[in-house]
Design a protein around this motif. Structure first.
Motif, PDB file in Angstrom:
ATOM      1  N   VAL A  90      39.131  36.499  33.656  1.00 54.78           N
ATOM      2  CA  VAL A  90      39.837  35.576  34.644  1.00 54.78           C
ATOM      3  C   VAL A  90      40.916  34.923  33.958  1.00 54.78           C
ATOM      4  O   VAL A  90      40.916  34.212  32.667  1.00 54.78           O
ATOM      5  N   SER A  91      42.083  34.590  34.684  1.00 56.04           N
ATOM      6  CA  SER A  91      43.667  33.931  34.174  1.00 56.04           C
ATOM      7  C   SER A  91      44.009  33.322  35.204  1.00 56.04           C
ATOM      8  O   SER A  91      44.229  33.736  36.199  1.00 56.04           O
ATOM      9  N   PHE A  92      44.256  31.750  34.972  1.00 58.30           N
ATOM     10  CA  PHE A  92      44.988  31.220  36.133  1.00 58.30           C
ATOM     11  C   PHE A  92      45.655  29.845  35.404  1.00 58.30           C
ATOM     12  O   PHE A  92      45.119  29.653  34.299  1.00 58.30           O
ATOM     13  N   GLN A  93      46.402  29.209  35.969  1.00 54.77           N
ATOM     14  CA  GLN A  93      47.009  27.919  35.694  1.00 54.77           C
ATOM     15  C   GLN A  93      46.927  26.789  36.563  1.00 54.77           C
ATOM     16  O   GLN A  93      47.095  27.227  37.770  1.00 54.77           O
ATOM     17  N   ILE A  94      46.713  25.692  36.231  1.00 56.51           N
ATOM     18  CA  ILE A  94      46.913  24.662  37.086  1.00 56.51           C
ATOM     19  C   ILE A  94      47.921  23.441  36.592  1.00 56.51           C
ATOM     20  O   ILE A  94      47.757  23.345  35.488  1.00 56.51           O
ATOM     21  N   LYS A  95      48.990  23.199  37.378  1.00 54.42           N
ATOM     22  CA  LYS A  95      50.146  22.454  36.958  1.00 54.42           C
ATOM     23  C   LYS A  95      49.349  20.721  37.322  1.00 54.42           C
ATOM     24  O   LYS A  95      48.726  20.478  37.940  1.00 54.42           O
ATOM     25  N   ARG A  96      50.159  20.121  36.535  1.00 56.56           N
ATOM     26  CA  ARG A  96      49.636  18.331  36.687  1.00 56.56           C
ATOM     27  C   ARG A  96      50.048  18.041  37.964  1.00 56.56           C
ATOM     28  O   ARG A  96      51.053  18.200  38.705  1.00 56.56           O
ATOM     29  N   GLY A  97      49.023  17.168  38.728  1.00 51.29           N
ATOM     30  CA  GLY A  97      49.171  16.734  39.850  1.00 51.29           C
ATOM     31  C   GLY A  97      48.759  17.762  40.915  1.00 51.29           C
ATOM     32  O   GLY A  97      48.945  17.442  42.235  1.00 51.29           O
ATOM     33  N   GLU A  98      48.548  18.848  40.638  1.00 51.23           N
ATOM     34  CA  GLU A  98      48.310  19.917  41.690  1.00 51.23           C
ATOM     35  C   GLU A  98      46.664  19.869  42.261  1.00 51.23           C
ATOM     36  O   GLU A  98      45.819  19.634  41.251  1.00 51.23           O
ATOM     37  N   CYS A  99      46.361  20.446  43.248  1.00 51.57           N
ATOM     38  CA  CYS A  99      45.071  20.756  43.760  1.00 51.57           C
ATOM     39  C   CYS A  99      44.771  22.018  43.960  1.00 51.57           C
ATOM     40  O   CYS A  99      45.579  22.606  44.805  1.00 51.57           O
ATOM     41  N   LEU A 100      44.178  22.585  43.277  1.00 52.35           N
ATOM     42  CA  LEU A 100      43.717  24.342  43.332  1.00 52.35           C
ATOM     43  C   LEU A 100      42.414  24.458  43.978  1.00 52.35           C
ATOM     44  O   LEU A 100      41.479  24.047  43.162  1.00 52.35           O
ATOM     45  N   GLY A 101      42.397  25.110  44.725  1.00 55.07           N
ATOM     46  CA  GLY A 101      41.101  25.378  45.473  1.00 55.07           C
ATOM     47  C   GLY A 101      40.517  26.777  45.079  1.00 55.07           C
ATOM     48  O   GLY A 101      41.203  27.791  44.640  1.00 55.07           O
ATOM     49  N   LEU A 102      39.130  26.912  44.851  1.00 58.65           N
ATOM     50  CA  LEU A 102      38.533  28.070  44.266  1.00 58.65           C
ATOM     51  C   LEU A 102      37.670  28.442  45.476  1.00 58.65           C
ATOM     52  O   LEU A 102      36.544  27.557  45.389  1.00 58.65           O
ATOM     53  N   VAL A 103      37.647  29.515  45.867  1.00 57.89           N
ATOM     54  CA  VAL A 103      36.707  29.756  46.929  1.00 57.89           C
ATOM     55  C   VAL A 103      36.054  31.277  46.819  1.00 57.89           C
ATOM     56  O   VAL A 103      36.795  32.209  45.987  1.00 57.89           O
ATOM     57  N   GLY A 104      34.930  31.498  47.288  1.00 62.18           N
ATOM     58  CA  GLY A 104      34.268  32.680  47.115  1.00 62.18           C
ATOM     59  C   GLY A 104      32.635  32.692  47.413  1.00 62.18           C
ATOM     60  O   GLY A 104      32.135  31.410  47.649  1.00 62.18           O
ATOM     61  N   GLU A 105      32.032  33.723  47.840  1.00 60.97           N
ATOM     62  CA  GLU A 105      30.768  33.639  48.146  1.00 60.97           C
ATOM     63  C   GLU A 105      29.677  33.149  47.072  1.00 60.97           C
ATOM     64  O   GLU A 105      30.156  33.384  45.858  1.00 60.97           O
ATOM     65  N   SER A 106      28.476  33.011  47.371  1.00 57.42           N
ATOM     66  CA  SER A 106      27.518  32.748  46.419  1.00 57.42           C
ATOM     67  C   SER A 106      27.463  33.918  45.292  1.00 57.42           C
ATOM     68  O   SER A 106      27.035  34.934  46.048  1.00 57.42           O
ATOM     69  N   GLY A 107      27.427  33.465  44.053  1.00 59.96           N
ATOM     70  CA  GLY A 107      27.028  34.647  43.122  1.00 59.96           C
ATOM     71  C   GLY A 107      28.341  35.402  42.657  1.00 59.96           C
ATOM     72  O   GLY A 107      28.544  36.352  41.762  1.00 59.96           O
ATOM     73  N   CYS A 108      29.621  34.627  43.047  1.00 61.24           N
ATOM     74  CA  CYS A 108      30.690  35.421  42.782  1.00 61.24           C
ATOM     75  C   CYS A 108      31.067  34.982  41.534  1.00 61.24           C
ATOM     76  O   CYS A 108      32.212  35.506  40.613  1.00 61.24           O
ATOM     77  N   GLY A 109      30.603  33.893  40.798  1.00 60.71           N
ATOM     78  CA  GLY A 109      30.802  33.382  39.395  1.00 60.71           C
ATOM     79  C   GLY A 109      31.677  32.267  39.335  1.00 60.71           C
ATOM     80  O   GLY A 109      32.080  31.639  38.299  1.00 60.71           O
ATOM     81  N   LYS A 110      31.810  31.453  40.453  1.00 64.36           N
ATOM     82  CA  LYS A 110      32.575  30.193  40.565  1.00 64.36           C
ATOM     83  C   LYS A 110      31.835  29.210  39.626  1.00 64.36           C
ATOM     84  O   LYS A 110      32.499  28.515  38.948  1.00 64.36           O
ATOM     85  N   SER A 111      30.502  28.941  39.758  1.00 64.71           N
ATOM     86  CA  SER A 111      29.937  28.001  38.933  1.00 64.71           C
ATOM     87  C   SER A 111      29.899  28.309  37.476  1.00 64.71           C
ATOM     88  O   SER A 111      30.284  27.427  36.512  1.00 64.71           O
ATOM     89  N   THR A 112      29.645  29.536  37.131  1.00 64.88           N
ATOM     90  CA  THR A 112      29.796  30.157  35.721  1.00 64.88           C
ATOM     91  C   THR A 112      31.055  29.554  35.181  1.00 64.88           C
ATOM     92  O   THR A 112      31.348  29.142  34.264  1.00 64.88           O
ATOM     93  N   LEU A 113      32.285  29.986  35.849  1.00 63.96           N
ATOM     94  CA  LEU A 113      33.521  29.792  35.524  1.00 63.96           C
ATOM     95  C   LEU A 113      33.809  28.213  35.272  1.00 63.96           C
ATOM     96  O   LEU A 113      34.394  27.841  34.344  1.00 63.96           O
ATOM     97  N   THR A 114      33.046  27.200  36.233  1.00 68.11           N
ATOM     98  CA  THR A 114      33.213  25.983  36.265  1.00 68.11           C
ATOM     99  C   THR A 114      32.650  25.561  34.861  1.00 68.11           C
ATOM    100  O   THR A 114      32.951  24.682  34.230  1.00 68.11           O
TER     101      THR A 114
END
Length: 524
Positions: A298-322
């Motif tokens: 997984v690769s991505f960037q967030i710029k200062r002052g930005e709001c980036l949404g991360l969506v996906g179903e349960s088990g997709c890896g969102k919490s692990t990435l967090t």
């Protein structure tokens, strides 16, 4: 057509305090009635009155007739016979409604054996048939499975199977999809609708979300402060609504904060080829253990002052990435940088981030006062928070300095989430990660919290990573959105562009599954 359930002028008080006032609701066979209202509106206590599962000190007046039984005059034996056989109930959180020590087959069979004199084998056979009706076939989901071996949506199907095992005339579903992701929510709603159609039972669907019942309900009842303030056909209510509370609910459901473009060009958070593996059990005593890849390059960037949404179903890896971004889990490959520093090798880098969790009550120690709770981030800095710092944090989220001397149970759900945001703000972080931070809130409170987050971002220049399964929230607040599936980011782009023209089939499925309200201009 004769009603299965008729509630007429129901009044309920608990220890002298009036809770419900002149509530009247009717549900016919094959009809879905959506009961809408925010926390404290009385919708759940209306359902518990039907089941007569009320706390000590409760006094009821009026009429509740269920399949010919006068509920309020019935003795306990009649009520016990009614529960499960004439009326079934599906609760919000399936894991708390299921016994973790019993198999799913045993739990569905138990419902049958309580009400009917059948053998254990016959009850298990009928349990298997009921689970199959709830789309849990035995070849994939044997009766010997335990609740912890199932996903959230599968567990909710087991709870539904328990509720319909005896083919009751009425099914009460109390917030049955609140904790589920959008595709699972859509599947559960379709299942409930199919069961109503096939069995001809009535369904009382209780929720705080207008969008959830738009497609499934035949009639809608709006409750506020223990009263029914509006009712009508689901297809026409949004054109004919008269009550200010109904209009305010609708407006809050469709609310979008005025965010604007506040982000800068320089990058604050950079995730580069992140990999997180978990070992699997060995298949043989001396064999090599397998590996489950929860986060895959997984690769991505967030710029200062930005709001980036991360969506996906349960088990997709969102919490692990967090957890990996917060430095709480090691990576097997790649790195996470905040302001150019590695979060896995620098405590100072980790201090630039704070997190706001989904359950504002569960994330606080109830034995401590609010002042100590929001000062917790300072513990890692080796110093105590000054009184003026605590006061400033509370005032910045719309509370008062005096609130620091209260306990967390003295606040509403929305106020608790404000306190959680104050705790995140107190050390003046550069990035706040919001993990399902508004999914448990009423729509009007959710709108207030989204406005608050937007205001704080503008005034303090904060950056957000907003993790959620609620696409409505992402569409309202995020500048960009990423879609995650099976540990990978499969789509990324400006939020409006992704929603208008999704490139991946999975993204299209997510958007199509999300409940939505008709596009109407509403003046509250």
């Amino acid at each position: 057509m004769m009603s299965i359930l008729r509630i007429q002028d129901l009044n309920l008080s608990i220890n002298g305090t009036s809770i419900l006032e002149a509530v009247s609701i009717e549900i016919s066979p094959g009809q879905v009635c959506g009961i809408i209202g925010e926390s404290g509106s009385g919708k759940s206590l209306t359902a518990f009155s039907v089941m007569q599962l009320l706390p000590d000190g409760a006094t009821s007046r009026g009429t509740i007739e269920l399949d010919g039984l006068n509920v309020l005059d019935a003795d306990e034996a009649s009520l016990c016979a009614m529960r499960g056989k004439s009326v079934g109930m599906v609760f919000q959180e399936p894991m708390t409604a299921l016994n973790p020590l019993q198999t799913i087959g045993q739990q569905v069979a138990e419902t049958i054996r309580i009400h009917e004199r059948v053998t254990k084998s016959e009850a298990l056979k009928r349990a298997a048939e009921t689970l199959e009706r709830c789309e849990l076939p035995q070849d994939k989901f044997p009766l010997t499975r335990y609740p912890h071996e199932l996903s959230g949506g599968q567990r909710q199907r087991v709870v539904i199977a328990m509720a319909i095992a005896l083919r009751p005339k009425l099914l009460i579903a109390d917030e049955p999809t609140t904790a589920l992701d959008v595709t699972t929510q859509a599947e559960i709603l379709v299942l409930l609708k199919q069961l109503v159609k096939k069995d001809g039972m009535g369904l009382m669907l209780i929720t705080h979300d207008l969008a959830v019942v738009t497609d499934i309900a035949d009639t809608i009842v709006i409750m506020n402060k223990g009263k029914v303030v509006e009712r009508g056909m689901a297809k026409t209510l949004f054109q004919t609504m008269q009550h200010p509370y109904t209009k305010a609910l609708f407006a809050a459901s469709a609310h979008r904060p005025e965010r604007g473009t506040t982000h800068e060009d320089n990058v604050l958070l950079s995730v580069q080829n992140a990999i997180r593996d978990y070992p699997l059990p060995r298949k043989t005593p001396f064999g090599k253990p397998g590996v489950f890849r929860a986060v895959d390059q997984v690769s991505f960037q967030i710029k200062r002052g930005e709001c980036l949404g991360l969506v996906g179903e349960s088990g997709c890896g969102k919490s692990t990435l967090t957890r990996a971004i917060l430095g709480l889990e090691d990576l097997q490959g790649g790195e996470v940088l905040i302001a150019g520093e590695s979060v896995h090798h620098s405590a100072e880098a980790r201090r630039k981030m704070q997190v706001v969790f989904q359950d504002p009550y569960g994330s606080f120690n109830p034995r401590h006062k609010v002042g100590r709770l929001i000062a917790e981030p300072f513990f890692s800095l080796g110093r105590k928070a000054m009184p003026d710092e605590i006061a400033e944090a509370l005032v910045s989220v719309g509370l008062t300095a005096a609130d620091q001397f209260k306990f967390i149970h003295e606040f509403s759900g929305g106020q608790r989430q404000r306190i959680a945001i104050a705790r995140a703000l107190i050390v003046k972080p550069e990035l706040i990660i919001l993990d399902e931070a508004v999914s448990a809130l009423d729509v009007s409170v959710r709108a207030q919290i989204l406005d608050l987050l937007t205001e704080i971002s503008k005034s303090l220049g904060l950056t957000y990573l907003f993790i959620t399964h609620d696409l409505t929230v992402v569409k309202a607040i995020a500048d960009r959105v990423m879609v995650m599936k099976s540990g990978q980011i499969i789509e990324e782009g400006v939020t409006a562009n992704v929603f208008a023209a999704p490139q991946q089939d999975y993204t299209r499925k997510l958007i199509a599954s999300a409940p939505h309200l008709p596009e109407l201009e509403v003046v509250p």
